[in-house]
Design a protein around this motif. Structure first.
Motif, short mmCIF file in Angstrom:
data_model
loop_
_atom_site.label_atom_id
_atom_site.label_comp_id
_atom_site.label_asym_id
_atom_site.label_seq_id
_atom_site.Cartn_x
_atom_site.Cartn_y
_atom_site.Cartn_z
N LEU A 52 48.16 29.74 39.69
CA LEU A 52 46.85 29.40 39.14
C LEU A 52 46.99 28.66 37.81
O LEU A 52 47.78 29.05 36.94
CB LEU A 52 46.00 30.65 38.94
CG LEU A 52 45.56 31.41 40.19
CD1 LEU A 52 44.73 32.63 39.80
CD2 LEU A 52 44.78 30.51 41.13
N SER A 53 46.20 27.62 37.64
CA SER A 53 46.17 26.87 36.39
C SER A 53 45.23 27.57 35.41
O SER A 53 44.44 28.44 35.79
CB SER A 53 45.66 25.45 36.66
OG SER A 53 44.29 25.49 37.04
N PRO A 54 45.27 27.22 34.14
CA PRO A 54 44.35 27.82 33.17
C PRO A 54 42.89 27.64 33.58
O PRO A 54 42.07 28.56 33.42
CB PRO A 54 44.66 27.07 31.87
CG PRO A 54 46.07 26.64 32.02
CD PRO A 54 46.25 26.33 33.48
N GLU A 55 42.55 26.45 34.10
CA GLU A 55 41.18 26.21 34.54
C GLU A 55 40.78 27.18 35.63
O GLU A 55 39.66 27.73 35.64
CB GLU A 55 41.02 24.77 35.05
CG GLU A 55 41.37 23.69 34.03
CD GLU A 55 42.82 23.23 34.13
OE1 GLU A 55 43.06 22.03 34.08
OE2 GLU A 55 43.70 24.10 34.25
N GLU A 56 41.67 27.40 36.58
CA GLU A 56 41.36 28.29 37.70
C GLU A 56 41.25 29.74 37.26
O GLU A 56 40.40 30.49 37.75
CB GLU A 56 42.43 28.12 38.79
CG GLU A 56 42.39 26.77 39.47
CD GLU A 56 43.60 26.52 40.37
OE1 GLU A 56 43.42 25.87 41.41
OE2 GLU A 56 44.71 26.98 40.02
N ILE A 57 42.09 30.14 36.32
CA ILE A 57 42.01 31.51 35.80
C ILE A 57 40.67 31.72 35.11
O ILE A 57 40.03 32.76 35.28
CB ILE A 57 43.18 31.78 34.83
CG1 ILE A 57 44.51 31.69 35.57
CG2 ILE A 57 43.02 33.14 34.16
CD1 ILE A 57 45.72 31.70 34.65
N LEU A 58 40.23 30.73 34.36
CA LEU A 58 38.96 30.85 33.64
C LEU A 58 37.76 30.83 34.58
O LEU A 58 36.72 31.42 34.28
CB LEU A 58 38.84 29.72 32.61
CG LEU A 58 39.75 29.84 31.39
CD1 LEU A 58 39.78 28.53 30.62
CD2 LEU A 58 39.28 30.98 30.49
N MET A 59 37.87 30.15 35.72
CA MET A 59 36.75 30.03 36.65
C MET A 59 36.74 31.11 37.72
O MET A 59 35.72 31.32 38.38
CB MET A 59 36.78 28.67 37.34
CG MET A 59 36.53 27.48 36.44
SD MET A 59 36.68 25.91 37.32
CE MET A 59 35.16 25.89 38.26
N SER A 60 37.86 31.78 37.92
CA SER A 60 37.95 32.74 39.02
C SER A 60 36.92 33.86 38.86
O SER A 60 36.72 34.40 37.77
CB SER A 60 39.35 33.35 39.07
OG SER A 60 39.39 34.41 40.02
N GLU A 61 36.28 34.21 39.97
CA GLU A 61 35.32 35.31 39.98
C GLU A 61 35.87 36.51 40.74
O GLU A 61 35.12 37.26 41.38
CB GLU A 61 33.99 34.83 40.55
CG GLU A 61 33.33 33.77 39.68
CD GLU A 61 32.02 33.22 40.22
OE1 GLU A 61 31.52 33.75 41.23
OE2 GLU A 61 31.50 32.25 39.63
N SER A 62 37.19 36.68 40.66
CA SER A 62 37.80 37.87 41.26
C SER A 62 37.07 39.11 40.79
O SER A 62 36.66 39.22 39.63
CB SER A 62 39.28 37.96 40.87
OG SER A 62 40.02 36.93 41.48
N GLN A 63 36.93 40.06 41.68
CA GLN A 63 36.09 41.23 41.42
C GLN A 63 36.85 42.36 40.72
O GLN A 63 38.05 42.27 40.49
CB GLN A 63 35.53 41.73 42.75
CG GLN A 63 34.61 40.74 43.42
CD GLN A 63 33.32 40.52 42.66
OE1 GLN A 63 32.43 41.37 42.65
NE2 GLN A 63 33.20 39.39 42.00
N GLU A 64 36.09 43.43 40.41
CA GLU A 64 36.64 44.69 39.87
C GLU A 64 37.40 44.49 38.56
O GLU A 64 38.49 45.00 38.36
CB GLU A 64 37.54 45.38 40.91
CG GLU A 64 36.82 45.86 42.14
CD GLU A 64 36.72 44.81 43.23
OE1 GLU A 64 35.66 44.73 43.90
OE2 GLU A 64 37.69 44.08 43.45
#
Length: 760
Positions: free
Chosen positions: A323-335
């Motif tokens: 995952l790139s920084p952008e993807e980490i910041l946008m991810s809506e992974s739960q819990e």
């Protein structure tokens, strides 16, 4: 920590953005408008880095920023922030509203939408909708105690309904059941406009002591920022924040970011871990990670606190090392949750997390810079004013106008439609309506939910409202109902929103609870359509005026726009949740007939109000005319009678009249215990059809023993509520004198058959 394959030298850092100002960026693909992109550059004094662009795109999305609706929502702030029994402890702008219910207790409640993800992935979309609303409740310092699920689908016999309905119901039940939370209320409504745009509105209730209230802010320079819960993955990158901000094309959504994947067992650990952290006094500020993920949590915490935060993004535990920084910041992974903790409490915080097998990592600290600064492997990838991301996004005064077709629609009243005139035709109409998708037995759905887990459920489906015991020693309890009528709102958005509130208000009071406050979930079509924006503006105005007259505040809510397929918008659907309090749940009132020989009484007045009714919808497939008259003063008087009658033991049952009118209320009251009734409707209205199927408001069906009739009628008279005696309970038939006799078993069989047959 596993590291991404991208090296620091390839990063689009703040330094690179400054040195390379003309680099083309995919702002349009991320849902930003040209003027929004220009404004970001103006705020930063340069172009944004890729990571900053990702943050602004999700946080300035319609779902997260309410940029098209803020101008209308702000009027809810004009409503006094007091409830009929106490004060509001937290309101609009917090994760969820919190209200005082007495005895040192407070309750937090909220309803939110997860509509678009649930169309793409019905099970996970609905499941993570439940998970997200539960974390909102948890973040206020409360123990979640119950959930509700107002649902809307396309026609029951439609192919896509057969795809989405089972998955959505399984997702709601699967997640809630695994959390051990009873599902105590909700709706399942079917209409052609929801085909391709099912509505999954998830609600939750939490209980806390006043002193346990927690708010979302990051204050105190040097305090540590801890991310704890599940690892961050690629699921839900841009999920609801993007999906809920664009109209679906005829063939489905134009963009299909992956929907979040829920893990209710991790969420259960997260709940218990967080409650222990609260009890230990280790949390200075807290925020759940829902829509927009880390972009939201970091910017909102910093903006609501001292205004500064520094985060080391490469410390974030990942499920996917690419995952790139952008993807980490946008991810809506739960819990996932984010907490602010004083340095001396960090070790104790991490120890409790380890006890619950919840991964926790210090990812940053609170600063006094007034900036949100995020680094990736020592390189600065985000340097922004946090309020510009979280709270100061664009605000649009979208054009809105009453549509040209509204007059024609309102002139086409259902009162002119052919209606039954004989007793046999009236009976056939009753059997047709009880078997219709919107009025039939919903047990196929609700039996998939655990309604009684934890042992404090007092009322649940098919009662008018759900009720939960809060305190075992005093029997203090709360009730909640969610309602909306899209057909009424289409006919008149101002009145329709008020009718949604009135029905929820009435449903809470029939159980014996005093209505205290509302939360709303406003589901509408595209804000780029002036007619839709007019509907929204009128609905907000209607809710504000109704709350002012009823004397109850709006504690918060949710807006879901772009609910349409191509040019076809859903029926405007303002779901209104009303929460009430009851001092002693043992004195509650159920909706079913419980004994023979009781007097059957109708409270309220009946007029010829058939437009927008279930009868017009089911029998004639007709929508036109004006909805029933709103009678807020009468609703308030009625609630006073019902709560007092419940407290004093004057009624043995109470059931509100709404969809389908008196006929449906009578039938539903017979089903639970198989107890029939013999009634006359001659004093209700001169036309027996109107008496049975009108949907006039501010009406409730009650049963009273002979010994209590005098006291009850005196109570009603003192409050200005009209009482009409209909007849007596008893036997196994529903008898409408001079019209028809319908065996309860026959009517119940028709009521029960529809959903199982459709889902077979």
């Amino acid at each position: 920590m596993a590291e991404t394959s991208r090296t620091p030298s390839q990063l689009d850092t703040v330094a690179v953005a400054t040195q390379d100002p003309n680099r083309e960026q995919p702002w349009a693909d991320l849902g930003l408008k040209a003027d929004e992109y220009d404004r970001i550059k103006e705020i930063l004094g340069r172009r944004p880095t890729s990571a900053e662009l990702a943050m602004y795109s999700v946080m300035w999305s319609e779902h997260c920023s309410y940029k098209s609706t803020k101008v209308h929502l702000k009027q809810f702030g004009e409503i006094p922030q007091e409830t009929p029994v106490g004060k509001m402890l937290a309101g609009i702008g917090e994760n969820a509203g919190v209200i005082d219910i007495g005895q040192g207790y407070a309750v937090t409640f909220k309803v939110e939408s997860h509509n678009h993800p649930s169309f793409v992935e019905p099970y996970q979309g609905a499941a993570t909708g439940v998970g997200g609303i539960v974390r909102d409740i948890l973040a206020m310092g409360a123990r979640p105690v119950a959930v509700v699920d107002p649902l809307r689908f396309g026609p029951l016999d439609a192919e896509d309904t057969a795809r989405v309905l089972p998955g959505i119901v399984a997702g709601v039940g699967g997640y809630g059941n695994c959390l051990g939370l009873p599902n105590i209320g909700g709706e399942a409504v079917f209409d052609a406009t929801y085909a391709g745009n099912p509505l999954v509105n998830a609600g939750a209730i939490g209980v806390l002591r006043h002193e346990d209230l927690h708010l979302a802010n990051a204050s105190g320079k040097g305090n540590q920022v801890i991310l704890y819960g599940a690892r961050t993955g690629g699921d839900g990158i841009g999920g609801v924040s993007v999906l809920a901000s664009e109209t679906f094309d005829e063939g489905g959504p134009a963009k299909r970011p992956s929907v979040q994947v829920g893990d209710p067992f991790m969420e259960k650990l997260l709940i218990e871990c967080t409650l222990e952290l609260f009890a230990a006094g280790l949390v200075a500020g807290i925020q759940d990670l829902g829509g927009a993920g880390l972009s939201c949590a970091t910017s909102e915490l910093a903006s609501a606190g001292d205004g500064g935060m520094h985060v080391e993004l490469d410390r974030v535990p990942l499920r996917d090392s690419s995952l790139s920084p952008e993807e980490i910041l946008m991810s809506e992974s739960q819990e996932r949750m984010m907490a602010v903790v004083t340095p001396d409490n960090v070790e104790a915080f991490l120890t409790i997390c380890k006890k619950w097998d919840v991964e926790a990592v210090v990812v940053g600290e609170v600063t006094d810079t007034g900036r949100l600064e995020i680094d990736w492997h020592g390189e600065r990838v985000v340097d922004v004013p946090p309020a510009s991301v979280a709270h100061d996004g664009p605000v649009y005064n979208r054009p809105f106008a009453r549509p040209d077709w509204q007059d024609t629609l309102q002139a086409d009243g259902a009162e002119k439609l052919a209606r039954p005139t004989t007793g046999a035709e009236l009976k056939d109409t009753l059997l047709t309506l009880v078997a219709s998708p919107n009025l039939c037995d919903k047990a196929w759905i609700t039996d998939q939910y655990d309604r009684y887990v934890r042992g404090n459920t007092v009322l649940s489906q098919p009662e008018d409202s759900g009720m939960i015991r809060v305190d075992d020693s005093t029997n203090l309890g709360v009730a909640m109902s969610t309602d909306a009528n899209g057909r009424y709102t289409k006919l008149d958005p101002y009145t329709g929103a008020q009718l949604s509130l009135a029905e929820s208000y009435r449903n809470v009071s029939t159980g014996g609870a005093t209505p205290l406050a509302i939360s709303d979930c406003l589901n509408f079509g595209s804000p780029e359509d002036p007619a839709v924006m007019w509907q929204f503006a009128e609905a907000c105005r209607g809710l504000k005026d109704a709350c002012l007259e009823l004397g109850i505040p709006v504690t918060g809510g949710n807006v879901s726009l772009y609910n349409q397929t191509g040019e076809t918008a859903i029926l405007p659907t303002p779901v209104v949740a009303v929460l009430g309090v009851i001092e002693d749940v043992t004195k509650r009132t159920g909706s079913a007939f419980v004994a023979e020989g009781a007097k059957v009484l109708l409270l309220g007045e009946t007029a010829e109000e058939l437009s927008g009714s279930e009868w017009a919808h089911v029998v004639h497939n007709h929508l036109g005319g004006l909805p029933p008259q709103v009678k807020l003063a009468a609703e308030k008087q009625l609630a006073d009678v019902l709560t007092a009658a419940s407290r004093d033991g004057l009624v043995t049952s109470a059931h509100d009249l709404s969809d389908g009118g008196l006929a449906i209320a009578l039938a539903e009251a017979t089903f639970r215990n198989g107890i029939g009734a013999t009634v006359s409707v001659a004093d209700v209205h001169a036309d027996a059809f109107v008496a049975l199927f009108s949907e006039s408001t501010a009406r409730v069906l009650v049963t009273v023993t002979d010994e209590q009739v005098e006291a009850f009628t005196a109570l009603a008279a003192a409050n200005g509520v009209k009482v009409t005696e209909l007849g007596t309970t008893g036997g196994t038939d529903l008898v409408v004198e001079g019209q028809f006799t319908a065996p309860v078993a026959e009517v119940k069989a028709a009521w029960q058959a529809t959903l199982p047959a459709a889902m077979a």
